[in-house]
Design an enzyme around this catalytic site. Structure first.
Site, PDB file in Angstrom:
ATOM      1  CB  THR A  41      -0.942   0.000   1.218  1.00 26.56           C
ATOM      2  OG1 THR A  41      -1.673  -1.219   1.251  1.00 26.56           O
ATOM      3  CG2 THR A  41      -1.913   1.166   1.155  1.00 26.56           C
ATOM      4  CG  HIS A  44      -0.742   0.508  -4.603  1.00 30.15           C
ATOM      5  ND1 HIS A  44      -0.833   0.387  -5.969  1.00 30.15           N
ATOM      6  CD2 HIS A  44      -0.936  -0.730  -4.099  1.00 30.15           C
ATOM      7  CE1 HIS A  44      -1.075  -0.875  -6.284  1.00 30.15           C
ATOM      8  NE2 HIS A  44      -1.136  -1.578  -5.166  1.00 30.15           N
ATOM      9  CB  CYS A  92     -16.556   6.027  13.121  1.00 27.26           C
ATOM     10  SG  CYS A  92     -17.895   4.851  12.701  1.00 27.26           S
TER      11      CYS A  92
END
Length: 341
Positions: A41, A44, A92
């Site tokens: 990642t 990327h 969250c």
């Protein structure tokens, strides 16, 4: 206090500079980062594929190990000197996924090191709930593998790999190799499908059976090796159409196929094969706390060959060279940045 941090500036560039360290917030812990791994990642982001998400003032890095330096006023259970790793998810707490107990795939997830500042800095403030303590027999260097290893532990747990089952891992990169190790530790008879000769050699060195689709009919070889039954569990870690084609071709009746890779485009899937053999497709993403605990225990027990996985270690000042090398070297497995000496 001045610390060193590496900022992604876009166009395959980083700026390593001195910044003023901030004190941890009330519910945060400040970590003196020892090592930070570079993952796919991160690559990327380096290649510009995530500029809209990370921007050009981001400190990357989430595969970390370190030592607690300070704790916020509301933090309990952690103290300076604790050796830790970070599970870089900050959900969250009030979305459909969180409310059903699946906060690791929170609809509004903050992935620390991508959506907020990461571990490629000498002092890093993170929420206290993200920490996991390290046993004394796990080195800080090896502990930088815990985050990707936790991905593998989650994948194998979701697949419910059982002793004696035939398991095929399609793709022998860093995550694929870790999935293979964890599946083997669970009792699976593991074969790795890979086309890179160096990765094939590493897999064989680690005791895995291998098949190279460039040289043989991989599906035919795997069916032959399993008495025409096929694989009980298949992990698709290649991220290419050929891997998706192979995963359905080799699945046994009611095989569990686990989609580990992130595909850049929507692949074509042989749904008739799902119907014909009652195949099961399982999606997996990141990890849960128990997967981190399992990863830590696996390294502590010596089930994972960390030396085989860690290709090189470089100082944070060499971050640009480290990323450039990883994008051009198909033989690399896991590169670490040493953040504090």
């Amino acid at each position: 206090m001045s610390i060193t941090a590496a900022f992604y500036r876009g166009d395959k560039t980083f700026e390593v500079k001195q910044i003023e360290a901030e004190a941890p917030g009330a519910d945060q812990v400040q970590i003196e980062v020892a090592y930070c791994g570079i993952c796919g990642t991160d690559l990327h982001a380096y290649l510009g594929h995530m500029d809209g998400r990370v921007g050009f003032d981001r400190i990357l890095g989430h595969e970390t190990s370190g030592v607690v330096k300070a704790v916020g006023s509301d933090v309990k259970g952690w103290a300076a000197g604790d050796r830790v790793t970070v599970r870089p998810l900050d959900p969250c707490g009030d979305c459909p996924a969180c409310n059903r107990g699946h906060s690791h795939i929170c609809h509004n997830q903050t992935f620390i090191g991508l959506d907020s500042q990461g571990g490629m800095q000498q002092l890093w403030n993170v929420p206290a709930h993200t920490l996991h303590k390290l046993p004394e027999n796990v080195s800080l260097r090896d502990a930088a593998l815990i985050e990707p290893l936790a991905v593998a532990c989650h994948d194998v747990r979701m697949a419910n790999v059982q002793p004696g089952e035939d398991v095929v891992v399609i793709g022998g990169g860093p995550i694929g190799m870790l999935v293979a190790m964890v599946a083997k530790a669970a009792g699976g008879k593991v074969t790795i499908s890979e086309i890179n000769e160096n990765r094939i050699a590493l897999a064989q060195k680690l005791g895995f059976e291998t098949v190279n689709p460039k040289e043989v009919d991989a599906a035919a070889e795997i069916l032959k090796a399993t008495g025409d039954k096929g694989a009980d569990v298949v992990f698709e870690v290649s991220g290419v159409q050929a891997g998706v084609d192979l995963m359905t071709a080799i699945g046994s009746t009611r095989a569990r196929i686990v989609m580990v890779a992130i595909h850049a485009t929507k692949p074509q899937v042989d749904l008739f094969r799902f119907f014909w053999r009652e195949l099961q497709l399982i999606g997996v993403r990141v990890y849960e706390p128990e997967d981190y605990d399992k990863a830590i225990a696996s390294i502590a027990a010596g089930e994972i060959d960390a030396d085989a996985m860690i290709t090189d270690v470089r100082p944070i000042e060499s971050i640009g060279e480290a990323f450039a090398e990883l994008t051009s070297n198909p033989n690399a497995m896991k590169s670490l940045l040493q953040i504090n000496g």
